[in-house]
Design a protein around this motif. Structure first.
Motif, PDB file in Angstrom:
ATOM      1  N   GLN A   8      -9.746   1.130  -1.861  1.00  0.00           N
ATOM      2  CA  GLN A   8      -9.157   0.997  -3.185  1.00  0.00           C
ATOM      3  C   GLN A   8      -8.565   2.333  -3.635  1.00  0.00           C
ATOM      4  O   GLN A   8      -8.981   3.394  -3.189  1.00  0.00           O
ATOM      5  CB  GLN A   8     -10.210   0.544  -4.201  1.00  0.00           C
ATOM      6  CG  GLN A   8     -10.842  -0.797  -3.869  1.00  0.00           C
ATOM      7  CD  GLN A   8      -9.842  -1.939  -3.977  1.00  0.00           C
ATOM      8  OE1 GLN A   8      -9.100  -2.041  -4.948  1.00  0.00           O
ATOM      9  NE2 GLN A   8      -9.832  -2.801  -2.975  1.00  0.00           N
ATOM     10  N   SER A  53       0.831  -1.205   0.000  1.00  0.00           N
ATOM     11  CA  SER A  53       0.000   0.000   0.000  1.00  0.00           C
ATOM     12  C   SER A  53       0.862   1.251   0.000  1.00  0.00           C
ATOM     13  O   SER A  53       0.572   2.224  -0.717  1.00  0.00           O
ATOM     14  CB  SER A  53      -0.926   0.001   1.226  1.00  0.00           C
ATOM     15  OG  SER A  53      -1.837  -1.079   1.170  1.00  0.00           O
ATOM     16  N   ARG A  78      -2.094  -7.494  -2.076  1.00  0.00           N
ATOM     17  CA  ARG A  78      -2.355  -6.101  -2.415  1.00  0.00           C
ATOM     18  C   ARG A  78      -3.772  -5.728  -1.999  1.00  0.00           C
ATOM     19  O   ARG A  78      -4.548  -6.570  -1.546  1.00  0.00           O
ATOM     20  CB  ARG A  78      -2.145  -5.865  -3.908  1.00  0.00           C
ATOM     21  CG  ARG A  78      -0.788  -6.364  -4.429  1.00  0.00           C
ATOM     22  CD  ARG A  78      -0.599  -6.033  -5.896  1.00  0.00           C
ATOM     23  NE  ARG A  78      -0.372  -4.612  -6.080  1.00  0.00           N
ATOM     24  CZ  ARG A  78       0.834  -4.037  -5.970  1.00  0.00           C
ATOM     25  NH1 ARG A  78       1.897  -4.778  -5.677  1.00  0.00           N
ATOM     26  NH2 ARG A  78       0.976  -2.750  -6.157  1.00  0.00           N
ATOM     27  N   ARG A  79      -4.101  -4.475  -2.172  1.00  0.00           N
ATOM     28  CA  ARG A  79      -5.418  -3.982  -1.753  1.00  0.00           C
ATOM     29  C   ARG A  79      -6.557  -4.787  -2.376  1.00  0.00           C
ATOM     30  O   ARG A  79      -7.529  -5.118  -1.706  1.00  0.00           O
ATOM     31  CB  ARG A  79      -5.585  -2.509  -2.168  1.00  0.00           C
ATOM     32  CG  ARG A  79      -4.669  -1.551  -1.447  1.00  0.00           C
ATOM     33  CD  ARG A  79      -5.004  -0.128  -1.869  1.00  0.00           C
ATOM     34  NE  ARG A  79      -4.243   0.845  -1.120  1.00  0.00           N
ATOM     35  CZ  ARG A  79      -3.179   1.469  -1.578  1.00  0.00           C
ATOM     36  NH1 ARG A  79      -2.750   1.210  -2.788  1.00  0.00           N
ATOM     37  NH2 ARG A  79      -2.543   2.352  -0.829  1.00  0.00           N
ATOM     38  N   TYR A 117     -11.308  -3.648   1.766  1.00  0.00           N
ATOM     39  CA  TYR A 117     -10.171  -2.748   1.919  1.00  0.00           C
ATOM     40  C   TYR A 117     -10.315  -1.586   0.950  1.00  0.00           C
ATOM     41  O   TYR A 117     -10.880  -1.726  -0.132  1.00  0.00           O
ATOM     42  CB  TYR A 117      -8.875  -3.523   1.648  1.00  0.00           C
ATOM     43  CG  TYR A 117      -7.615  -2.821   2.097  1.00  0.00           C
ATOM     44  CD1 TYR A 117      -7.400  -2.571   3.450  1.00  0.00           C
ATOM     45  CD2 TYR A 117      -6.663  -2.431   1.187  1.00  0.00           C
ATOM     46  CE1 TYR A 117      -6.241  -1.950   3.873  1.00  0.00           C
ATOM     47  CE2 TYR A 117      -5.495  -1.806   1.605  1.00  0.00           C
ATOM     48  CZ  TYR A 117      -5.288  -1.557   2.941  1.00  0.00           C
ATOM     49  OH  TYR A 117      -4.151  -0.939   3.357  1.00  0.00           O
TER      50      TYR A 117
END
Length: 327
Positions: free
Chosen positions: A93, A28, A84-85, A91
């Motif tokens: 974006q 992130s 990853r996101r 989560y």
């Protein structure tokens, strides 16, 4: 497709291990640094001071990432899981900068504030889910750092954007907005409002038929919008003149041309002739004064000149349509 849409192939945040939380934080921070640098690259030519500010914010994200990688190395070794996101359900974006073009000062400043707020919430929540003291401390520190990023942005703004620099960039942004949207849109609105007066009112007084008049107005408005839009696109690619994307200018011109004509064509959907004509005349009056206001507000045209150019010109075209229609 349904799995992607409803998130069935994503992990719940609560199911992540401490190693995976660290890996997610690392990726992130890397993504945020790239976004800030993309903002800096996009703004550098026209807004160099804001570009320098975003470069420093990217460097701050790099320092966060380095701290997270060092902690991961001490606890879990060199191999960082790929997470990853988009792999985590619920989560936040990030949209790539190329999906949110054109980038403007107001947009990137607001987006940067949102990015720091979301990152702060993530680190605060992640810190609650860790038991290792060093990990918990680092995540808590990062949450506090993200919360202070607004202060950091203010400090960087003071460093790179003094009052003169900010005023200069704001003037540049306003000038670009006027050249790309206001000026082409105003030209379209003037053309659509004024040039369609004669055929619409000529048809109205020649036929006395509101439906036929509406069809003439619809054809004239849409035809003029298409013609003006393509003319604007073909007239200038914006590279040398600095007027911005020809597609955006063409859309602004074409849409406003059609709107200007449809404004006094739509009343003829009313079947009663004089009711429709009276309403159309009122709308014409409002359109012409709106054009004069825009000229005065954005083009800094004196009221007297704007009134003479627009209102008097529109009145002459309107009178022409009436005379021809009654011939």
């Amino acid at each position: 497709m349904f799995n992607r849409l409803f998130g069935f192939n994503r992990r719940a945040f609560s199911s992540l291990s401490e190693q995976e939380i660290l890996a997610l934080a690392i990726s992130s921070e890397e993504d945020d640094a790239r976004i800030y640098r993309a903002y800096a690259d996009a703004l550098r030519d026209e807004y160099p001071h804001s570009a320098a500010m975003f470069e420093e914010m990217a460097a701050e994200e790099d320092r966060h990432r380095a701290s997270l990688i060092e902690l991961h190395r001490r606890r879990f070794g060199e191999r960082i899981p790929l997470i990853r996101r988009e792999h985590v359900r619920g989560y936040y974006q990030r949209r790539p900068d190329w999906l949110v073009r054109p980038l403007g000062l107001d947009h990137v400043r607001a987006q940067a504030a949102l990015m720091e707020e979301e990152a702060q919430r993530f680190y605060a929540e992640a810190a609650k889910r860790t038991e290792d003291a060093a990990t918990r401390k680092l995540l808590g520190d990062l949450a506090a750092a993200e919360q202070k990023h607004e202060t950091l942005a203010e400090r960087l703004s003071e460093k790179h954007l003094g009052r003169e620099q900010r005023d200069e960039e704001d003037r540049t942004a306003r000038r670009q907005f006027i050249l790309t949207y206001v000026q082409p849109g105003l030209a379209g609105l003037m053309d659509g409002s004024v040039s369609t007066l004669a055929p619409i009112f000529a048809a109205a007084f020649a036929t006395g038929d509101t439906w036929q008049t509406f069809l003439v107005g619809l054809a004239a408005s849409l035809g003029a919008g298409i013609s003006m839009g393509f003319t604007e696109v073909a007239s200038d690619d914006g590279v040398i003149s600095g007027r911005g994307s020809p597609v955006r200018r063409g859309l602004a011109t074409g849409v406003m041309t059609a709107v200007g004509g449809l404004g006094h064509a739509l009343p003829y959907l009313i079947p009663h002739f004089w009711t429709a004509t009276t309403l159309a005349i009122i709308i014409v009056f409002i359109e012409l004064w709106a054009i004069a206001f825009i000229q005065n507000r954005y083009m800094e045209t004196p009221w007297s000149r704007a009134t003479f150019q627009v209102v008097l010109g529109g009145a002459l075209v309107f009178a022409t349509g009436m005379l021809i229609g009654n011939a």
